[in-house]
Design a protein around this motif. Structure first.
Motif, PDB file in Angstrom:
ATOM      1  N   ASP A  73       0.769  -1.166  -0.086  1.00 26.11           N
ATOM      2  CA  ASP A  73      -0.028   0.051   0.013  1.00 26.11           C
ATOM      3  C   ASP A  73       0.755   1.261   0.143  1.00 26.11           C
ATOM      4  OD1 ASP A  73      -2.299  -1.687  -0.101  1.00 26.11           O
ATOM      5  OD2 ASP A  73      -2.584  -1.415   2.407  1.00 26.11           O
ATOM      6  N   ARG A 114       3.426   2.612  -4.165  1.00 26.19           N
ATOM      7  CA  ARG A 114       2.502   2.563  -5.541  1.00 26.19           C
ATOM      8  C   ARG A 114       3.007   3.397  -6.834  1.00 26.19           C
ATOM      9  NH1 ARG A 114      -2.709   1.214  -5.283  1.00 26.19           N
ATOM     10  NH2 ARG A 114      -3.500   0.139  -3.181  1.00 26.19           N
ATOM     11  N   THR A 115       4.192   4.232  -6.148  1.00 18.99           N
ATOM     12  CA  THR A 115       4.565   5.004  -7.306  1.00 18.99           C
ATOM     13  C   THR A 115       6.178   4.890  -7.837  1.00 18.99           C
ATOM     14  OG1 THR A 115       5.134   6.753  -5.793  1.00 18.99           O
ATOM     15  CG2 THR A 115       3.002   6.924  -7.077  1.00 18.99           C
ATOM     16  N   ARG A 137       7.879   1.657  -6.920  1.00 21.40           N
ATOM     17  CA  ARG A 137       7.393   0.336  -7.805  1.00 21.40           C
ATOM     18  C   ARG A 137       8.423  -0.699  -7.909  1.00 21.40           C
ATOM     19  NH1 ARG A 137       3.288   1.895 -12.220  1.00 21.40           N
ATOM     20  NH2 ARG A 137       5.245   2.947 -13.048  1.00 21.40           N
ATOM     21  N   LYS A 190      -2.922  -6.949  -4.237  1.00 18.20           N
ATOM     22  CA  LYS A 190      -2.163  -5.753  -4.208  1.00 18.20           C
ATOM     23  C   LYS A 190      -1.489  -5.341  -4.943  1.00 18.20           C
ATOM     24  CE  LYS A 190      -2.739  -5.902   0.973  1.00 18.20           C
ATOM     25  NZ  LYS A 190      -3.363  -4.478   1.223  1.00 18.20           N
ATOM     26  N   ALA A 211      -2.989  -3.682  -8.049  1.00 16.85           N
ATOM     27  CA  ALA A 211      -3.517  -2.215  -7.967  1.00 16.85           C
ATOM     28  C   ALA A 211      -2.200  -1.331  -8.295  1.00 16.85           C
ATOM     29  CB  ALA A 211      -3.853  -2.188  -6.418  1.00 16.85           C
ATOM     30  N   ILE A 212      -0.893  -1.939  -7.498  1.00 17.57           N
ATOM     31  CA  ILE A 212       0.144  -1.103  -7.713  1.00 17.57           C
ATOM     32  C   ILE A 212       0.354  -0.817  -9.396  1.00 17.57           C
ATOM     33  CG2 ILE A 212       2.654  -0.925  -7.786  1.00 17.57           C
ATOM     34  CD1 ILE A 212       2.316  -2.575  -4.982  1.00 17.57           C
ATOM     35  N   ASP A 216      -1.755  -1.375 -11.787  1.00 23.65           N
ATOM     36  CA  ASP A 216      -3.030  -1.045 -12.515  1.00 23.65           C
ATOM     37  C   ASP A 216      -2.816  -1.779 -13.851  1.00 23.65           C
ATOM     38  OD1 ASP A 216      -5.395   0.037 -12.657  1.00 23.65           O
ATOM     39  OD2 ASP A 216      -4.591   1.890 -13.502  1.00 23.65           O
TER      40      ASP A 216
END
Length: 227
Positions: A25, A28-29, A33, A97, A100-101, A103
């Motif tokens: 969580d 993510r960027t 990553r 998860k 989601a990172i 996408d």
């Protein structure tokens, strides 16, 4: 700062008793990553090791091959592995998860699956539980079935890899279309492209085998079409 130092920082940020899955969580960027990618392969690899009931020395060696782990970094790698094995969260939670990172960016999911196939085949056998595990992860990632078949054809020696499957094309396609598909794969697997989609430099060596498979498939097809 090395990838392993950044992983150490990410793990240190976990609250006492917080599971490893919570780390995703916070990653993510870019450039975080690339940290997430490394943790994801080790963590899912640990979950996969539980799927077939054992962790072999060959599988541990495979982690070292994928990430070129130096002796001084082995403690951090082992820590990630053990945290994932102890986490009560299932592998599907991890896969969601990770999905989601990254996408809708398809590239990293193929890279992640390739690392997992490499680890699954490290002991020379492809266990049915590993196949079910990898197929389910691919579904969660949204990886096309043709891509999954291509990966399995390249890594699992139950048959001679079909060059058309490796390139994701069909035998009835014109040679010009097959050539375009081959060139597209070559562009997508250039080191700069891999870095841009979050693959850590420590893992880019893993792509060398992929490029060999892609080029060998094209050579076989092009020679066969010319005959």
């Amino acid at each position: 700062m090395s990838i392993w130092s950044r992983i150490s920082d990410a793990l240190s940020a976990l609250a006492n008793g917080e599971p490893l899955s919570a780390v995703f969580d916070r990653l993510r960027t870019p450039p975080e990553r690339s940290v997430a990618f490394t943790i994801a392969v080790i963590a899912l690899g640990a979950k996969m090791a539980k799927a077939d009931g054992q962790v072999t020395r060959d599988e541990v060696s495979a982690f070292r091959e994928v990430f070129q782990i130096s002796p001084e970094d082995e403690v951090q790698a082992a820590r990630v592995f053990n945290l994932a094995r102890q986490d009560v969260a299932g592998f599907e939670d991890y896969a969601r998860k990770i999905k989601a990172i990254f996408d809708r960016t398809e590239g990293p999911f193929c890279d992640l699956m390739e690392g997992l196939f490499h680890i699954a085949m490290a002991d020379g056998t492809y266990h049915p539980a590993e196949d079910a595990f990898l197929e389910r992860v691919a579904v969660i990632f949204g990886l096309p079935e043709s891509d999954f078949r291509s990966l399995r054809a390249r890594f699992v020696p139950d048959a001679v890899p079909d060059p058309y499957t490796v390139l994701g094309v069909s035998p009835d396609m014109p040679i010009d279309e097959i050539r375009r598909a081959w060139k597209k794969l070559v562009r997508e697997n250039h080191p700069d492209a891999l870095t841009a989609r979050g693959l850590p430099t420590e893992a880019i060596k893993m792509a060398e085998r992929r490029m060999n498979d892609i080029n060998e498939a094209w050579d076989e097809i092009s020679k066969g079409k010319a005959a």
